[in-house]
Motif scaffolding. Structure first.
Motif, PDB file in Angstrom:
ATOM      1  N   ASP A  12       0.784  -1.109  -0.007  1.00  0.00           N
ATOM      2  CA  ASP A  12      -0.066  -0.024  -0.012  1.00  0.00           C
ATOM      3  C   ASP A  12       0.787   1.233  -0.007  1.00  0.00           C
ATOM      4  N   ASN A  15       2.493   1.628  -3.520  1.00  0.00           N
ATOM      5  CA  ASN A  15       1.408   2.044  -4.396  1.00  0.00           C
ATOM      6  C   ASN A  15       1.154   3.507  -4.288  1.00  0.00           C
ATOM      7  N   LYS A  16       0.845   3.995  -2.932  1.00  0.00           N
ATOM      8  CA  LYS A  16       0.585   5.470  -2.793  1.00  0.00           C
ATOM      9  C   LYS A  16       1.472   6.382  -3.378  1.00  0.00           C
ATOM     10  N   SER A  18       3.553   5.770  -5.713  1.00  0.00           N
ATOM     11  CA  SER A  18       4.026   5.106  -7.027  1.00  0.00           C
ATOM     12  C   SER A  18       5.333   4.366  -7.299  1.00  0.00           C
TER      13      SER A  18
END
Length: 194
Positions: A12, A15-16, A18
């Motif tokens: 997470d 992903n946050k 990038s």
């Protein structure tokens, strides 16, 4: 907190922000390195480990520089084979081709779990070089495998990080010279054998 929850938190977080990442086998770390290097089309791999939180970027640069300046002569360069740097400053640099050869040929569990033993244990297959520190500081341990290791690293970080977010190997050695009793904190910890 479970391992799956921790892994999901890391995913997470990446992903946050990038940030690209690769997840592979938990036990076959050699395959994980190979697959990640292949996925991201790496020509050269720099191996650092997350249990070495105070590694000096200048030490990393020295090992990388040795490889870059001599990559037509060497397949693998490290500062770990003849230990002169403290444990916890471990840096290895090798070509993708070297990694691929190890990935294809390594069969023993320690070779798969620890990534590079197949390489440095086969000097007949690979051209190997070693980076040595000017002083032998091999008796120091700055890696985190035990509670004692953690306590020492915590003292070092508490002392140095608040003064300067970037500190060197020399800064750590000077701090330990001023606090000689700290050296005893993890002096009895033995490194696990590969």
């Amino acid at each position: 907190t479970t391992t799956n929850e921790i892994e999901q938190s890391i995913v997470d977080f990446c992903n946050k922000l990038s940030i690209s990442y690769y997840r592979g086998s938990e036990n076959d770390v050699l395959s994980r390195y190979y697959e990640a290097a292949k996925e991201y089309r790496a020509d050269v791999v720099v191996r650092l480990t997350s249990d070495c939180p105070i590694i000096d970027p200048a030490v990393i640069d020295t090992v990388i520089g040795c490889y870059k300046n001599n990559n037509s002569d060497f397949d693998y360069v490290s500062n770990t084979l003849k230990r002169t740097y403290p444990r916890g400053y471990d840096t290895e640099v090798f070509s993708f081709k070297t990694l691929e050869t190890a990935y294809i040929n390594a069969r023993e569990i320690p070779d798969r779990e620890h990534v590079t033993p197949y390489i440095y244990q086969h000097p007949n297959l690979f051209r190997i070089d070693q980076v040595l520190n000017e002083l032998d500081n091999s008796n120091y341990r700055f890696t985190v495998d035990t509670k004692e290791d953690f306590l020492l690293i915590e003292k070092i970080l508490t002392s140095l990080y608040k003064k300067d977010k970037t500190f060197s190997h020399n800064d750590v050695m000077e701090l330990l010279d001023k606090n000689r009793d700290w050296q005893k904190i993890n002096a009895n910890v033995s490194q696990k054998k590969v």
